[in-house]
Design a protein around this motif. Structure first.
Motif, PDB file in Angstrom:
ATOM      1  N   VAL A  10      66.270 -26.691  -9.334  1.00  0.00           N
ATOM      2  CA  VAL A  10      66.225 -25.514  -8.394  1.00  0.00           C
ATOM      3  C   VAL A  10      65.116 -25.173  -9.603  1.00  0.00           C
ATOM      4  O   VAL A  10      63.735 -24.588  -8.967  1.00  0.00           O
ATOM      5  CB  VAL A  10      67.251 -24.933  -8.560  1.00  0.00           C
ATOM      6  N   PHE A  11      65.036 -25.050 -10.537  1.00  0.00           N
ATOM      7  CA  PHE A  11      63.499 -24.332 -11.179  1.00  0.00           C
ATOM      8  C   PHE A  11      62.222 -24.472 -10.806  1.00  0.00           C
ATOM      9  O   PHE A  11      61.158 -23.794 -10.186  1.00  0.00           O
ATOM     10  CB  PHE A  11      63.619 -24.280 -12.848  1.00  0.00           C
ATOM     11  N   GLN A  12      61.810 -26.722 -10.727  1.00  0.00           N
ATOM     12  CA  GLN A  12      60.710 -26.782  -9.869  1.00  0.00           C
ATOM     13  C   GLN A  12      60.878 -26.253  -8.808  1.00  0.00           C
ATOM     14  O   GLN A  12      59.100 -25.960  -8.384  1.00  0.00           O
ATOM     15  CB  GLN A  12      60.533 -28.543 -10.669  1.00  0.00           C
ATOM     16  N   ASP A  13      61.203 -26.455  -7.772  1.00  0.00           N
ATOM     17  CA  ASP A  13      60.934 -25.623  -6.356  1.00  0.00           C
ATOM     18  C   ASP A  13      61.113 -24.788  -6.114  1.00  0.00           C
ATOM     19  O   ASP A  13      59.994 -24.651  -5.344  1.00  0.00           O
ATOM     20  CB  ASP A  13      61.962 -26.130  -5.356  1.00  0.00           C
ATOM     21  N   ASN A  14      61.689 -23.400  -7.484  1.00  0.00           N
ATOM     22  CA  ASN A  14      60.859 -22.556  -7.110  1.00  0.00           C
ATOM     23  C   ASN A  14      60.081 -22.431  -7.857  1.00  0.00           C
ATOM     24  O   ASN A  14      59.407 -20.567  -8.063  1.00  0.00           O
ATOM     25  CB  ASN A  14      62.352 -21.869  -7.479  1.00  0.00           C
ATOM     26  N   ASP A  15      59.033 -22.701  -8.445  1.00  0.00           N
ATOM     27  CA  ASP A  15      57.965 -21.850  -9.465  1.00  0.00           C
ATOM     28  C   ASP A  15      58.779 -21.506 -10.517  1.00  0.00           C
ATOM     29  O   ASP A  15      58.166 -20.822 -11.126  1.00  0.00           O
ATOM     30  CB  ASP A  15      56.394 -21.813  -8.935  1.00  0.00           C
ATOM     31  N   MET A  16      59.733 -22.071 -11.320  1.00  0.00           N
ATOM     32  CA  MET A  16      60.296 -21.634 -12.412  1.00  0.00           C
ATOM     33  C   MET A  16      59.032 -20.259 -13.940  1.00  0.00           C
ATOM     34  O   MET A  16      59.126 -19.030 -14.115  1.00  0.00           O
ATOM     35  CB  MET A  16      61.435 -21.899 -13.214  1.00  0.00           C
ATOM     36  N   GLU A  17      57.849 -20.849 -13.890  1.00  0.00           N
ATOM     37  CA  GLU A  17      57.103 -20.670 -14.658  1.00  0.00           C
ATOM     38  C   GLU A  17      56.330 -19.514 -13.846  1.00  0.00           C
ATOM     39  O   GLU A  17      56.380 -18.445 -15.073  1.00  0.00           O
ATOM     40  CB  GLU A  17      56.268 -22.128 -15.273  1.00  0.00           C
ATOM     41  N   TYR A  18      56.027 -19.287 -13.368  1.00  0.00           N
ATOM     42  CA  TYR A  18      55.986 -17.832 -12.396  1.00  0.00           C
ATOM     43  C   TYR A  18      56.182 -16.971 -12.745  1.00  0.00           C
ATOM     44  O   TYR A  18      56.311 -16.014 -12.961  1.00  0.00           O
ATOM     45  CB  TYR A  18      55.696 -18.315 -10.858  1.00  0.00           C
ATOM     46  N   HIS A  19      58.185 -17.728 -12.278  1.00  0.00           N
ATOM     47  CA  HIS A  19      58.825 -16.187 -12.297  1.00  0.00           C
ATOM     48  C   HIS A  19      59.204 -15.825 -13.921  1.00  0.00           C
ATOM     49  O   HIS A  19      59.299 -14.558 -13.971  1.00  0.00           O
ATOM     50  CB  HIS A  19      60.414 -16.273 -11.793  1.00  0.00           C
ATOM     51  N   LYS A  20      58.843 -16.708 -14.717  1.00  0.00           N
ATOM     52  CA  LYS A  20      58.970 -16.266 -15.888  1.00  0.00           C
ATOM     53  C   LYS A  20      58.248 -15.686 -16.341  1.00  0.00           C
ATOM     54  O   LYS A  20      58.615 -14.721 -17.469  1.00  0.00           O
ATOM     55  CB  LYS A  20      59.126 -17.636 -16.840  1.00  0.00           C
ATOM     56  N   GLU A  21      56.952 -15.719 -16.005  1.00  0.00           N
ATOM     57  CA  GLU A  21      56.017 -14.995 -16.650  1.00  0.00           C
ATOM     58  C   GLU A  21      56.052 -13.862 -15.837  1.00  0.00           C
ATOM     59  O   GLU A  21      55.068 -12.903 -16.487  1.00  0.00           O
ATOM     60  CB  GLU A  21      53.882 -15.682 -16.584  1.00  0.00           C
ATOM     61  N   LYS A  22      56.252 -13.740 -14.934  1.00  0.00           N
ATOM     62  CA  LYS A  22      56.150 -12.010 -14.492  1.00  0.00           C
ATOM     63  C   LYS A  22      57.398 -11.171 -15.256  1.00  0.00           C
ATOM     64  O   LYS A  22      57.527 -10.113 -15.362  1.00  0.00           O
ATOM     65  CB  LYS A  22      56.228 -11.926 -12.674  1.00  0.00           C
ATOM     66  N   VAL A  23      58.586 -12.066 -15.454  1.00  0.00           N
ATOM     67  CA  VAL A  23      59.567 -11.246 -16.040  1.00  0.00           C
ATOM     68  C   VAL A  23      59.518 -10.857 -17.529  1.00  0.00           C
ATOM     69  O   VAL A  23      59.852  -9.873 -18.062  1.00  0.00           O
ATOM     70  CB  VAL A  23      61.178 -12.155 -16.096  1.00  0.00           C
ATOM     71  N   ILE A  24      58.970 -11.937 -18.439  1.00  0.00           N
ATOM     72  CA  ILE A  24      58.100 -11.785 -18.889  1.00  0.00           C
ATOM     73  C   ILE A  24      57.387  -9.952 -19.133  1.00  0.00           C
ATOM     74  O   ILE A  24      57.011  -9.594 -20.145  1.00  0.00           O
ATOM     75  CB  ILE A  24      57.403 -12.804 -19.592  1.00  0.00           C
ATOM     76  N   LYS A  25      55.789 -10.759 -18.555  1.00  0.00           N
ATOM     77  CA  LYS A  25      55.095  -9.104 -18.523  1.00  0.00           C
ATOM     78  C   LYS A  25      55.506  -8.272 -17.996  1.00  0.00           C
ATOM     79  O   LYS A  25      55.452  -6.634 -19.095  1.00  0.00           O
ATOM     80  CB  LYS A  25      54.559  -9.534 -17.498  1.00  0.00           C
ATOM     81  N   ASP A  26      57.081  -8.083 -17.502  1.00  0.00           N
ATOM     82  CA  ASP A  26      57.620  -6.794 -16.727  1.00  0.00           C
ATOM     83  C   ASP A  26      58.687  -6.305 -18.516  1.00  0.00           C
ATOM     84  O   ASP A  26      58.926  -5.066 -18.514  1.00  0.00           O
ATOM     85  CB  ASP A  26      58.922  -7.146 -16.068  1.00  0.00           C
ATOM     86  N   LEU A  27      59.001  -7.353 -19.336  1.00  0.00           N
ATOM     87  CA  LEU A  27      59.469  -6.694 -19.987  1.00  0.00           C
ATOM     88  C   LEU A  27      58.846  -6.550 -21.687  1.00  0.00           C
ATOM     89  O   LEU A  27      58.933  -4.905 -21.582  1.00  0.00           O
ATOM     90  CB  LEU A  27      60.329  -7.816 -20.790  1.00  0.00           C
ATOM     91  N   ILE A  28      57.412  -6.719 -21.195  1.00  0.00           N
ATOM     92  CA  ILE A  28      56.597  -5.857 -22.161  1.00  0.00           C
ATOM     93  C   ILE A  28      56.466  -4.891 -21.807  1.00  0.00           C
ATOM     94  O   ILE A  28      56.201  -3.487 -22.751  1.00  0.00           O
ATOM     95  CB  ILE A  28      55.622  -7.193 -22.768  1.00  0.00           C
ATOM     96  N   ASP A  29      55.514  -4.336 -20.196  1.00  0.00           N
ATOM     97  CA  ASP A  29      55.640  -3.314 -20.500  1.00  0.00           C
ATOM     98  C   ASP A  29      56.188  -2.186 -20.207  1.00  0.00           C
ATOM     99  O   ASP A  29      56.258  -1.236 -19.968  1.00  0.00           O
ATOM    100  CB  ASP A  29      54.976  -3.541 -18.404  1.00  0.00           C
ATOM    101  N   VAL A  30      57.450  -2.178 -19.450  1.00  0.00           N
ATOM    102  CA  VAL A  30      58.885  -1.416 -19.199  1.00  0.00           C
ATOM    103  C   VAL A  30      60.027  -1.829 -19.777  1.00  0.00           C
ATOM    104  O   VAL A  30      61.199  -1.011 -18.943  1.00  0.00           O
ATOM    105  CB  VAL A  30      58.519  -0.930 -17.480  1.00  0.00           C
TER     106      VAL A  30
END
Length: 85
Positions: A10-30
């Motif tokens: 499931v993680f591979q099919d959904n490009d988990m690395e992309y989502h992980k990077e976006k969430v980390i950026k959001d956690l740092i920013d807001v």
């Protein structure tokens, strides 16, 4: 072991690395970030990034939102799609 392999697929099919990077950026920013797990029309599991600007919560004192009474998301829907719903 079977559940682990399903999660990996499931993680591979959904490009988990992309989502992980976006969430980390959001956690740092807001200091808030996440993604939503849902099923598509074909009953496949899909991950969708949640923009922190669209998150609605009750007032919280804890940073982990464990004391939130409700958490929701604002989703913009075009009128043409709203008729179908």
């Amino acid at each position: 072991i079977a559940i682990e392999s399903i999660c990996r697929a499931v993680f591979q099919d959904n490009d988990m690395e992309y989502h992980k990077e976006k969430v980390i950026k959001d956690l740092i920013d807001v200091k808030m970030g996440g993604f939503r797990i849902q099923l598509d029309e074909n009953k496949n599991i899909v991950l969708r990034h949640i923009d922190p600007i669209n998150i609605v919560t009750s007032y919280v004192n804890k940073d982990d939102f464990s004391d939130a009474r409700h958490i929701g998301e604002i989703i913009e829907v075009p009128i043409s799609e709203l008729r179908v719903m």
